[in-house]
Design an enzyme around this catalytic site. Structure first.
Site, PDB file in Angstrom:
ATOM      1  N   GLY A 143       0.772  -1.243   0.000  1.00 44.67           N
ATOM      2  CA  GLY A 143       0.000   0.000   0.000  1.00 44.67           C
ATOM      3  C   GLY A 143       0.795   1.282   0.000  1.00 44.67           C
ATOM      4  N   GLY A 179      -4.375  20.889  -0.172  1.00 45.98           N
ATOM      5  CA  GLY A 179      -4.719  19.926  -1.223  1.00 45.98           C
ATOM      6  C   GLY A 179      -6.215  19.872  -1.461  1.00 45.98           C
ATOM      7  N   GLY A 181      -7.745  17.851  -3.447  1.00 45.25           N
ATOM      8  CA  GLY A 181      -7.999  16.573  -4.123  1.00 45.25           C
ATOM      9  C   GLY A 181      -9.070  15.805  -3.370  1.00 45.25           C
ATOM     10  N   GLY A 184      -8.863  15.937   0.654  1.00 48.68           N
ATOM     11  CA  GLY A 184      -9.125  17.297   1.125  1.00 48.68           C
ATOM     12  C   GLY A 184     -10.605  17.647   1.037  1.00 48.68           C
ATOM     13  N   MET A 318      -4.635   5.208  -7.081  1.00 47.35           N
ATOM     14  CA  MET A 318      -4.591   4.634  -5.720  1.00 47.35           C
ATOM     15  C   MET A 318      -6.029   4.454  -5.246  1.00 47.35           C
ATOM     16  SD  MET A 318      -1.403   6.439  -3.850  1.00 47.35           S
ATOM     17  CE  MET A 318       0.284   5.956  -4.211  1.00 47.35           C
ATOM     18  N   LEU A 319      -6.643   3.382  -5.692  1.00 48.02           N
ATOM     19  CA  LEU A 319      -8.043   3.116  -5.369  1.00 48.02           C
ATOM     20  C   LEU A 319      -8.204   1.679  -4.908  1.00 48.02           C
ATOM     21  CD1 LEU A 319      -9.759   4.856  -8.428  1.00 48.02           C
ATOM     22  CD2 LEU A 319      -9.664   5.696  -6.071  1.00 48.02           C
ATOM     23  N   HIS A 444     -38.454   5.570 -13.876  1.00 50.36           N
ATOM     24  CA  HIS A 444     -38.843   6.937 -13.525  1.00 50.36           C
ATOM     25  C   HIS A 444     -39.586   6.923 -12.200  1.00 50.36           C
ATOM     26  CE1 HIS A 444     -40.291  11.028 -13.910  1.00 50.36           C
ATOM     27  NE2 HIS A 444     -41.503  10.587 -13.590  1.00 50.36           N
TER      28      HIS A 444
HETATM   29  P1  FAD Z   1      -3.383  -0.810   1.761  1.00 52.48           P
HETATM   30  O1  FAD Z   1      -4.843  -0.768   1.940  1.00 52.48           O
HETATM   31  O2  FAD Z   1      -2.607   0.413   2.099  1.00 52.48           O
HETATM   32  O3  FAD Z   1      -2.850  -2.029   2.623  1.00 52.48           O
HETATM   33  C1  FAD Z   1      -1.505  -2.317   2.760  1.00 52.48           C
HETATM   34  C2  FAD Z   1      -1.304  -3.097   4.022  1.00 52.48           C
HETATM   35  O4  FAD Z   1       0.017  -3.620   4.030  1.00 52.48           O
HETATM   36  C3  FAD Z   1      -1.446  -2.266   5.286  1.00 52.48           C
HETATM   37  O5  FAD Z   1      -2.368  -2.859   6.168  1.00 52.48           O
HETATM   38  C4  FAD Z   1      -0.032  -2.275   5.888  1.00 52.48           C
HETATM   39  O6  FAD Z   1      -0.033  -2.261   7.299  1.00 52.48           O
HETATM   40  C5  FAD Z   1       0.509  -3.584   5.359  1.00 52.48           C
HETATM   41  N1  FAD Z   1       1.973  -3.639   5.324  1.00 52.48           N
HETATM   42  C6  FAD Z   1       2.827  -2.726   4.805  1.00 52.48           C
HETATM   43  N2  FAD Z   1       4.104  -3.146   4.917  1.00 52.48           N
HETATM   44  C7  FAD Z   1       4.055  -4.343   5.530  1.00 52.48           C
HETATM   45  C8  FAD Z   1       5.039  -5.281   5.925  1.00 52.48           C
HETATM   46  N3  FAD Z   1       6.336  -5.075   5.693  1.00 52.48           N
HETATM   47  N4  FAD Z   1       4.619  -6.409   6.551  1.00 52.48           N
HETATM   48  C9  FAD Z   1       3.316  -6.651   6.787  1.00 52.48           C
HETATM   49  N5  FAD Z   1       2.339  -5.792   6.410  1.00 52.48           N
HETATM   50  C10 FAD Z   1       2.707  -4.668   5.798  1.00 52.48           C
HETATM   51  N6  FAD Z   1     -10.141   4.244  -2.273  1.00 52.48           N
HETATM   52  C11 FAD Z   1     -11.325   3.979  -2.861  1.00 52.48           C
HETATM   53  O7  FAD Z   1     -11.370   3.241  -3.855  1.00 52.48           O
HETATM   54  N7  FAD Z   1     -12.495   4.514  -2.392  1.00 52.48           N
HETATM   55  C12 FAD Z   1     -12.520   5.343  -1.324  1.00 52.48           C
HETATM   56  O8  FAD Z   1     -13.582   5.799  -0.919  1.00 52.48           O
HETATM   57  C13 FAD Z   1     -11.281   5.648  -0.682  1.00 52.48           C
HETATM   58  N8  FAD Z   1     -11.253   6.461   0.385  1.00 52.48           N
HETATM   59  C14 FAD Z   1     -10.052   6.714   1.008  1.00 52.48           C
HETATM   60  C15 FAD Z   1     -10.049   7.586   2.092  1.00 52.48           C
HETATM   61  C16 FAD Z   1      -8.851   7.868   2.737  1.00 52.48           C
HETATM   62  C17 FAD Z   1      -8.857   8.798   3.927  1.00 52.48           C
HETATM   63  C18 FAD Z   1      -7.646   7.249   2.296  1.00 52.48           C
HETATM   64  C19 FAD Z   1      -6.353   7.514   3.010  1.00 52.48           C
HETATM   65  C20 FAD Z   1      -7.640   6.400   1.213  1.00 52.48           C
HETATM   66  C21 FAD Z   1      -8.852   6.129   0.542  1.00 52.48           C
HETATM   67  N9  FAD Z   1      -8.907   5.312  -0.575  1.00 52.48           N
HETATM   68  C22 FAD Z   1     -10.099   5.064  -1.198  1.00 52.48           C
HETATM   69  C23 FAD Z   1      -7.688   4.679  -1.119  1.00 52.48           C
HETATM   70  C24 FAD Z   1      -7.594   3.223  -0.651  1.00 52.48           C
HETATM   71  O9  FAD Z   1      -7.616   3.176   0.750  1.00 52.48           O
HETATM   72  C25 FAD Z   1      -6.324   2.568  -1.183  1.00 52.48           C
HETATM   73  O10 FAD Z   1      -6.263   2.747  -2.578  1.00 52.48           O
HETATM   74  C26 FAD Z   1      -6.302   1.091  -0.863  1.00 52.48           C
HETATM   75  O11 FAD Z   1      -6.371   0.865   0.517  1.00 52.48           O
HETATM   76  C27 FAD Z   1      -5.038   0.436  -1.425  1.00 52.48           C
HETATM   77  O12 FAD Z   1      -5.058  -0.910  -1.112  1.00 52.48           O
HETATM   78  P2  FAD Z   1      -3.718  -1.766  -0.987  1.00 52.48           P
HETATM   79  O13 FAD Z   1      -4.173  -3.157  -0.720  1.00 52.48           O
HETATM   80  O14 FAD Z   1      -2.846  -1.508  -2.140  1.00 52.48           O
HETATM   81  O15 FAD Z   1      -2.956  -1.189   0.279  1.00 52.48           O
HETATM   82  P1  NAD Z   2      -4.935  13.708  -4.528  1.00 53.84           P
HETATM   83  O1  NAD Z   2      -3.878  13.388  -5.481  1.00 53.84           O
HETATM   84  O2  NAD Z   2      -6.335  13.314  -4.812  1.00 53.84           O
HETATM   85  O3  NAD Z   2      -4.998  15.289  -4.281  1.00 53.84           O
HETATM   86  C1  NAD Z   2      -3.907  16.011  -3.870  1.00 53.84           C
HETATM   87  C2  NAD Z   2      -4.144  17.465  -4.229  1.00 53.84           C
HETATM   88  O4  NAD Z   2      -3.163  18.226  -3.602  1.00 53.84           O
HETATM   89  C3  NAD Z   2      -4.034  17.743  -5.727  1.00 53.84           C
HETATM   90  O5  NAD Z   2      -5.147  18.507  -6.128  1.00 53.84           O
HETATM   91  C4  NAD Z   2      -2.724  18.504  -5.854  1.00 53.84           C
HETATM   92  O6  NAD Z   2      -2.732  19.427  -6.923  1.00 53.84           O
HETATM   93  C5  NAD Z   2      -2.659  19.185  -4.514  1.00 53.84           C
HETATM   94  N1  NAD Z   2      -1.309  19.513  -4.056  1.00 53.84           N
HETATM   95  C6  NAD Z   2      -0.180  18.757  -4.169  1.00 53.84           C
HETATM   96  N2  NAD Z   2       0.860  19.365  -3.566  1.00 53.84           N
HETATM   97  C7  NAD Z   2       0.366  20.534  -3.052  1.00 53.84           C
HETATM   98  C8  NAD Z   2       0.925  21.580  -2.302  1.00 53.84           C
HETATM   99  N3  NAD Z   2       2.207  21.565  -1.935  1.00 53.84           N
HETATM  100  N4  NAD Z   2       0.133  22.620  -1.936  1.00 53.84           N
HETATM  101  C9  NAD Z   2      -1.177  22.641  -2.289  1.00 53.84           C
HETATM  102  N5  NAD Z   2      -1.776  21.652  -2.997  1.00 53.84           N
HETATM  103  C10 NAD Z   2      -1.013  20.627  -3.367  1.00 53.84           C
HETATM  104  O7  NAD Z   2      -4.420  13.123  -3.129  1.00 53.84           O
HETATM  105  P2  NAD Z   2      -5.185  12.920  -1.762  1.00 53.84           P
HETATM  106  O8  NAD Z   2      -6.423  13.736  -1.724  1.00 53.84           O
HETATM  107  O9  NAD Z   2      -4.146  13.091  -0.715  1.00 53.84           O
HETATM  108  O10 NAD Z   2      -5.570  11.388  -1.830  1.00 53.84           O
HETATM  109  C11 NAD Z   2      -4.545  10.384  -1.921  1.00 53.84           C
HETATM  110  C12 NAD Z   2      -5.044   9.181  -2.658  1.00 53.84           C
HETATM  111  O11 NAD Z   2      -6.058   8.518  -1.919  1.00 53.84           O
HETATM  112  C13 NAD Z   2      -5.608   9.568  -3.985  1.00 53.84           C
HETATM  113  O12 NAD Z   2      -4.797   9.001  -4.976  1.00 53.84           O
HETATM  114  C14 NAD Z   2      -6.966   8.971  -4.037  1.00 53.84           C
HETATM  115  O13 NAD Z   2      -7.126   8.178  -5.174  1.00 53.84           O
HETATM  116  C15 NAD Z   2      -7.083   8.106  -2.789  1.00 53.84           C
HETATM  117  N6  NAD Z   2      -8.394   8.396  -2.190  1.00 53.84           N
HETATM  118  C16 NAD Z   2      -9.504   8.023  -2.870  1.00 53.84           C
HETATM  119  C17 NAD Z   2     -10.757   8.337  -2.375  1.00 53.84           C
HETATM  120  C18 NAD Z   2     -11.958   7.941  -3.152  1.00 53.84           C
HETATM  121  O14 NAD Z   2     -11.847   7.107  -4.033  1.00 53.84           O
HETATM  122  N7  NAD Z   2     -13.131   8.485  -2.863  1.00 53.84           N
HETATM  123  C19 NAD Z   2     -10.880   9.037  -1.188  1.00 53.84           C
HETATM  124  C20 NAD Z   2      -9.721   9.413  -0.541  1.00 53.84           C
HETATM  125  C21 NAD Z   2      -8.475   9.081  -1.047  1.00 53.84           C
END
Ligand code: FAD
Ligand code: NAD
Length: 466
Positions: A143, A179, A181, A184, A318-319, A444
């Site tokens: 991740g 940010g 994005g 934020g 990153m989804l 509808h």
């Molecule tokens: P992760 O979910 O990051 O999992 C990786 C795991 O590996 C972790 O549990 C970590 O502890 C473990 N790990 C790391 N290194 C080691 C090691 N050496 N040994 C053992 N374990 C280890 N995405 C969406 O699609 N929809 C959303 O609504 C959405 N909302 C989000 C909201 C927030 C606030 C954030 C931060 C992210 C959001 N995302 C969303 C993004 C989503 O969480 C990630 O894209 C997704 O979790 C990635 O999955 P992954 O399996 O690659 O890694």
């Molecule tokens: P993001 O890439 O979505 O947004 C980051 C934003 O910060 C961009 O608009 C960028 O232009 C701006 N930015 C970058 N550097 C800056 C700076 N120095 N000053 C001001 N603005 C700056 O990243 P995020 O919102 O941190 O989310 C991280 C990842 O988590 C994303 O890749 C997203 O796919 C995933 N995520 C997904 C969901 C969802 O699917 N609903 C929800 C939360 C997070």
């Protein structure tokens, strides 16, 4: 112990990949460094953020919209501790669900930090002990973590990331979010709805800069109405924190204009970086790109044969659903299958209100690629269903090839469009045309009728209700 597959990381990529590998008859182990399974998504990402988005939306509606519906409320208040407790309960249940699925699929779970000894031997380290397990194939699914440059002085107390923001247990008066994005705007919405004065500082000249520009424009209008203040084309140049507050120094890009904002919190939401710390990838020669993402080929295999990588730790969006598809892909590939992922059709959603969703090409991408296209738009304010729920902000935009009519991109801002987008994904997966979309009977009154109307608008300007 010898396994067919060892998965490192139990996020949506890792645990889904582990289940698919077990379904295909492989002996599977999964290693997670935290005590709960589910990764970022279940513990500090998708699930907790959506839980708080829902709670805060109820509060916002009770204060701002119930009266118009003829529901009179007096003295509606926020119990933030209960809101956080409910969020934690949702997270607990969801993580326990993953534990159950591991048992059901006879997957061995190891809690501890994994690192490579050789390409087939993985060391697992806990506070108490260190052990090693052997695997024929290894899947890295470790991740990502938030990007926190030094100038922000990230202290996890007043200068925070989404991880800490999800546990603030009293409503802040003021929050500066760096940010504009996805994180934020989602977390900014949570706090703005609860009454926090929110400033969003975005480096680019628009919010959601990677999405179709119409989406950012529409959403910004709605979020401004809710009271969020935006500084576009601005950068945070310094943050100074004390025990109870912080001062954020902001500069307008390409000018000398600078000012300070005093705030309870500064939330850093400027993107996430791949997480490979402690994996000892150097020992086996797994290569990474200049941004730290693990390099993989078309089969998601790293530079070391038999070692695969999926999810946030490799290239691409990153989804959670992208990570899941990759987990399934690798398990099926290892089992000798010929899986396929259509990366162009991984939908993106922002869970603000109105919601934002998109699939395929943006209008900007079609222009840059010189693709001849036509566009049809339909505003939610022209839809009976949207008026019935008072959710009239936003629109649906369908982009189709000018000559073939194939749908190339669909972009939405509006009520429940996080769910509505699936129609566009399905049509595009079957390479349907705007006319195909427009001829499907839509129930509808539903929000989905906006998709039919936008498709009609793209098909020779034939929308019925505008
Ligand atoms: P992760 O979910 O990051 O999992 C990786 C795991 O590996 C972790 O549990 C970590 O502890 C473990 N790990 C790391 N290194 C080691 C090691 N050496 N040994 C053992 N374990 C280890 N995405 C969406 O699609 N929809 C959303 O609504 C959405 N909302 C989000 C909201 C927030 C606030 C954030 C931060 C992210 C959001 N995302 C969303 C993004 C989503 O969480 C990630 O894209 C997704 O979790 C990635 O999955 P992954 O399996 O690659 O890694
Ligand atoms: P993001 O890439 O979505 O947004 C980051 C934003 O910060 C961009 O608009 C960028 O232009 C701006 N930015 C970058 N550097 C800056 C700076 N120095 N000053 C001001 N603005 C700056 O990243 P995020 O919102 O941190 O989310 C991280 C990842 O988590 C994303 O890749 C997203 O796919 C995933 N995520 C997904 C969901 C969802 O699917 N609903 C929800 C939360 C997070």
């Amino acid at each position: 112990m010898k396994y067919d597959v060892i998965v490192i990381g139990s996020g949506p990529g890792g645990y889904v990949g582990a289940i698919r590998a077990a379904q295909l008859g492989m002996k599977v182990a999964i290693i997670e460094k935290y005590n709960t399974l589910g990764g970022t998504c279940l513990n500090v990402g998708c699930i907790p953020s959506k839980a708080l988005l829902d709670s805060s939306e109820h509060f916002h509606n009770a204060i701002n919209r119930f009266n118009e519906h003829g529901i009179e409320t007096t003295h509606v208040t926020v119990n933030m501790k209960q809101m956080i407790k409910r969020k934690n309960d949702v997270v607990d249940q969801t993580c326990k669900g993953v534990e159950f699925l591991m048992k059901k699929n006879k997957i061995d779970v190891f809690i501890g930090k994994a690192s490579f000894v050789t390409k087939n031997l993985i060391s697992i380290e806990t506070i108490e002990e260190k052990k090693e397990i052997e695997g024929d194939k290894i899947i890295i699914a470790t991740g990502s973590k938030p990007i926190t440059p030094d100038i922000f002085n990230y202290d996890k107390n007043r200068v925070i990331t989404s991880t800490e923001a999800l546990n603030i247990n009293s409503v802040p008066k003021k929050m500066v979010i760096v940010g504009g994005g996805v994180i934020g705007l989602e977390l900014g919405s949570v706090f703005a709805r609860l009454g926090t004065s929110v400033d969003v500082v975005e480096y680019m000249d628009r919010i959601l800069p990677t999405m179709d520009s119409d989406c950012g424009k529409e959403l910004m209008r709605s979020l401004k109405k809710m009271g969020i203040n935006f500084y576009l084309s601005h950068s945070v140049i310094a943050v100074k924190a004390s025990k109870n507050s912080c001062t954020v120094s902001i500069k307008k890009n390409e000018t000398d204009e600078k000012f300070d904002v005093k705030s309870d919190y500064c939330l850093i939401a400027i993107g996430r970086k791949p997480y490979t710390e402690g994996l000892n990838l150097e020992a086996i020669g797994v290569s990474k790109d200049d941004r730290g993402k693990i390099n993989v080929n078309e089969y998601l295999e790293t530079s070391v044969p038999g070692v695969f990588a999926i999810g946030d730790v490799i290239k691409g969006a990153m989804l959670a659903h992208k990570a899941e598809e990759e987990g399934i892909f690798v398990a099926e590939y290892i089992a000798g299958g010929k899986p396929h992922i259509n990366y162009n059709l991984i939908p993106g959603v922002v869970y603000t209100w109105p919601e934002v969703s998109a699939v395929g090409k943006t209008e900007e991408e079609l222009i840059a690629e010189g693709v001849p296209y036509k566009s049809g738009k339909f505003p939610f304010k022209a839809l009976g269903r949207a008026r019935a729920s008072m959710d009239t902000e936003g629109m649906v935009k369908v982009l189709a090839h000018n000559d073939t009519d194939e749908v190339l991109g669909v972009h939405m801002v509006g009520p429940r469009v996080a769910d509505v987008i699936m129609e566009a994904v399905a049509v595009m997966e079957f390479r349907g045309s705007a006319e195909d979309m427009s001829r499907i009977s839509h129930p509808h009154p539903t929000y989905t009728e906006a998709v039919k109307e936008a498709a009609l608008a793209a098909t020779a300007n034939r929308a019925i209700h505008i």
